[in-house]
Design a protein around this motif. Structure first.
Motif, PDB file in Angstrom:
ATOM      1  N   SER A   1       0.994  -1.174   0.036  1.00  0.00           N
ATOM      2  CA  SER A   1      -0.059   0.019   0.092  1.00  0.00           C
ATOM      3  C   SER A   1       0.960   1.211  -0.002  1.00  0.00           C
ATOM      4  O   SER A   1       1.922   1.242   0.514  1.00  0.00           O
ATOM      5  CB  SER A   1      -0.983   0.197   1.177  1.00  0.00           C
ATOM      6  OG  SER A   1      -1.877  -0.981   1.349  1.00  0.00           O
ATOM      7  N   ASP A   2       0.263   2.457  -0.270  1.00  0.00           N
ATOM      8  CA  ASP A   2       0.829   3.588  -0.267  1.00  0.00           C
ATOM      9  C   ASP A   2       0.642   4.326   0.825  1.00  0.00           C
ATOM     10  O   ASP A   2      -0.468   5.005   1.010  1.00  0.00           O
ATOM     11  CB  ASP A   2       0.421   4.365  -1.661  1.00  0.00           C
ATOM     12  CG  ASP A   2       1.393   5.810  -1.871  1.00  0.00           C
ATOM     13  OD1 ASP A   2       1.856   6.380  -0.763  1.00  0.00           O
ATOM     14  OD2 ASP A   2       1.460   6.216  -3.095  1.00  0.00           O
ATOM     15  N   ALA A   3       1.637   4.218   1.922  1.00  0.00           N
ATOM     16  CA  ALA A   3       1.276   4.890   3.271  1.00  0.00           C
ATOM     17  C   ALA A   3       1.080   6.335   3.078  1.00  0.00           C
ATOM     18  O   ALA A   3       0.001   6.991   3.987  1.00  0.00           O
ATOM     19  CB  ALA A   3       2.129   4.606   4.022  1.00  0.00           C
ATOM     20  N   GLU A   4       1.732   6.990   2.262  1.00  0.00           N
ATOM     21  CA  GLU A   4       1.797   8.620   2.144  1.00  0.00           C
ATOM     22  C   GLU A   4       0.220   8.833   1.491  1.00  0.00           C
ATOM     23  O   GLU A   4      -0.351   9.972   1.986  1.00  0.00           O
ATOM     24  CB  GLU A   4       2.792   9.153   1.501  1.00  0.00           C
ATOM     25  CG  GLU A   4       4.130   8.875   2.069  1.00  0.00           C
ATOM     26  CD  GLU A   4       4.133   9.518   3.293  1.00  0.00           C
ATOM     27  OE1 GLU A   4       3.667  10.728   3.384  1.00  0.00           O
ATOM     28  OE2 GLU A   4       4.691   8.752   4.136  1.00  0.00           O
ATOM     29  N   LEU A   5      -0.224   8.143   0.508  1.00  0.00           N
ATOM     30  CA  LEU A   5      -1.596   8.419   0.056  1.00  0.00           C
ATOM     31  C   LEU A   5      -2.666   8.174   0.984  1.00  0.00           C
ATOM     32  O   LEU A   5      -3.743   9.268   1.088  1.00  0.00           O
ATOM     33  CB  LEU A   5      -1.564   7.681  -1.228  1.00  0.00           C
ATOM     34  CG  LEU A   5      -3.296   7.615  -1.709  1.00  0.00           C
ATOM     35  CD1 LEU A   5      -3.689   9.001  -2.179  1.00  0.00           C
ATOM     36  CD2 LEU A   5      -3.229   6.682  -2.871  1.00  0.00           C
ATOM     37  N   TRP A   6      -2.417   7.210   1.807  1.00  0.00           N
ATOM     38  CA  TRP A   6      -3.229   6.847   2.855  1.00  0.00           C
ATOM     39  C   TRP A   6      -3.382   8.088   4.031  1.00  0.00           C
ATOM     40  O   TRP A   6      -4.497   8.785   4.406  1.00  0.00           O
ATOM     41  CB  TRP A   6      -3.214   5.545   3.621  1.00  0.00           C
ATOM     42  CG  TRP A   6      -4.059   5.429   4.840  1.00  0.00           C
ATOM     43  CD1 TRP A   6      -3.930   5.413   6.071  1.00  0.00           C
ATOM     44  CD2 TRP A   6      -5.523   5.089   4.687  1.00  0.00           C
ATOM     45  NE1 TRP A   6      -4.847   4.803   6.996  1.00  0.00           N
ATOM     46  CE2 TRP A   6      -6.353   4.966   6.051  1.00  0.00           C
ATOM     47  CE3 TRP A   6      -6.265   4.805   3.733  1.00  0.00           C
ATOM     48  CZ2 TRP A   6      -7.393   4.714   6.321  1.00  0.00           C
ATOM     49  CZ3 TRP A   6      -7.786   4.648   3.951  1.00  0.00           C
ATOM     50  CH2 TRP A   6      -8.324   4.399   5.323  1.00  0.00           C
ATOM     51  N   LYS A   7      -2.067   8.754   4.450  1.00  0.00           N
ATOM     52  CA  LYS A   7      -2.193   9.703   5.132  1.00  0.00           C
ATOM     53  C   LYS A   7      -2.839  10.954   4.451  1.00  0.00           C
ATOM     54  O   LYS A   7      -3.489  11.631   5.294  1.00  0.00           O
ATOM     55  CB  LYS A   7      -0.759  10.217   5.634  1.00  0.00           C
ATOM     56  CG  LYS A   7      -0.018   9.151   6.483  1.00  0.00           C
ATOM     57  CD  LYS A   7       1.510   9.355   6.798  1.00  0.00           C
ATOM     58  CE  LYS A   7       2.079   8.320   7.554  1.00  0.00           C
ATOM     59  NZ  LYS A   7       3.589   8.696   7.681  1.00  0.00           N
ATOM     60  N   ALA A   8      -2.574  11.337   3.268  1.00  0.00           N
ATOM     61  CA  ALA A   8      -3.138  12.363   2.768  1.00  0.00           C
ATOM     62  C   ALA A   8      -4.662  12.092   2.677  1.00  0.00           C
ATOM     63  O   ALA A   8      -5.779  13.080   2.855  1.00  0.00           O
ATOM     64  CB  ALA A   8      -2.919  12.458   1.257  1.00  0.00           C
TER      65      ALA A   8
END
Length: 356
Positions: free
Chosen positions: A36-43
């Motif tokens: 998964s894209d952790a930075e995208l989830w944070k955004a």
């Protein structure tokens, strides 16, 4: 029926489109591999989109998932909203809602679901606790399990149990689509019961509707790439899009995509308005499986040899479409279930007439 988004739903959809469009780029997706894209989830969480789902309803979630599907964004958005936020909000006790929902809204907690119910998990209620129980068994694969803090387990008796992932054993599993899946082993793990006997069917119908919306986005994204490619690619001095065969394939794919979308909208709208929607969720799931499979194959075929390139962005849509084709029941399974549901309703109606 009125599927026109409210101002709140439209605003959430547009915001999701911006976040996914800016961050779920082919380059970032390639770098993420199968994770998964952790930075995208944070955004997404910083934008408040997980928490907005309770306000925009299932139809709003379907609109958001269309945007995720267009970008094939690798985040556990659908799973956490369906198996966490909506499931707990609809079927959790007041204490469970107060304890579980805040972290799910913020995205600091992530839920997924071990669905549909199989014979692999048995649950023994705890005689000393009203909602407690002990679970044993194995679920071969659970999507987004490697990202989750909680998993909603559907036991063999169709009871629903929320289990902390940290208490279970998780082994990585790779699926057709990069969904951070894992093998779930429950060896006497404690869980808490979510809802009563009707909760399983409602959560499964909600999941089928939501993932049909995700499939609509995957198909729309695949078709958009195919249209752009065939308009740019020339053969004998003419764009491929000028050929009648290409136009017919693209037109069929467009109609299939619209069928997935409108059936998902109808099922979601009916749930939001408190109407029965079980058969409508099955209808959306059937279209998502059967038509979705056709569309992503078309998207790949219209790219010619490029569509067979594992690194090409359209191939990612193909993988997601095929995974969604089988998730929560393939077309033939869903059709059989829908037929039995319709027949059961007809039998009950006939019996009522006879008794009357």
């Amino acid at each position: 029926m009125d599927f026109t988004p409210t101002e709140e739903q439209a605003a959430a959809r547009d915001l999701a489109g911006e976040v996914f469009g800016d961050l779920a780029t082919p380059e970032r997706l390639a770098a993420a591999g199968t994770g998964s894209d952790a930075e995208l989830w944070k955004a997404l969480c910083a934008a408040g989109l997980p928490g907005a789902v309770e306000d925009v309803g299932l139809l709003g979630l379907v609109l958001l998932l269309e945007e995720q599907g267009r970008a094939t964004a690798q985040v556990p958005f659908a799973a956490s909203c369906v198996y966490g936020l909506l499931a707990v909000a609809a079927h959790g006790s007041a204490e469970q809602r107060g304890r579980l929902l805040p972290a799910l809204r913020r995205g600091t907690a992530v839920a997924t679901g071990a669905f549909p119910a199989r014979s692999g998990v048995e649950a023994d209620p705890d005689p000393d606790g009203e909602l407690g129980g002990v679970l044993r068994g194995v679920v071969p694969w659970v999507p987004w399990l490697r990202d989750a803090t909680h998993v909603l387990v559907a036991a063999a008796d169709r009871g629903l149990w929320m289990v902390p992932v940290a208490d279970a054993r998780v082994e990585p599993v790779e699926l057709t689509a990069p969904w951070s899946a894992g093998r779930l082993t429950l060896d006497g793990i404690s869980g808490e019961r979510i809802g009563g006997p009707a909760a399983y069917e409602d959560v499964r119908a909600t999941a089928r509707t939501a993932f049909a919306g995700l499939q609509a986005g995957v198909c729309a994204g695949s078709l958009a790439r195919a249209v752009a490619h065939t308009n740019e690619r020339e053969q004998f001095g003419r764009p491929l899009a000028a050929k009648q065969g290409v136009q017919l394939r693209a037109a069929d794919a467009h109609m299939d995509t619209e069928a997935i979308r409108v059936t998902a909208y109808e099922a979601a709208w009916r749930r939001d308005t408190g109407l029965p929607y079980g058969t409508h969720a099955l209808t959306a799931a059937w279209w998502a499986s059967e038509a979705g499979k056709r569309v992503v194959h078309t998207g790949q075929h219209l790219h010619g040899g490029m569509g067979a390139d594992l690194g090409h962005p359209v191939h990612r849509h193909f993988l997601w479409g095929r995974q969604l084709d089988a998730y929560l029941g393939c077309g033939s399974e869903v059709l059989a279930e829908l037929g039995e549901l319709i027949a059961s309703g007809a039998r009950e109606a006939a019996q009522g007439v006879m008794e009357g």
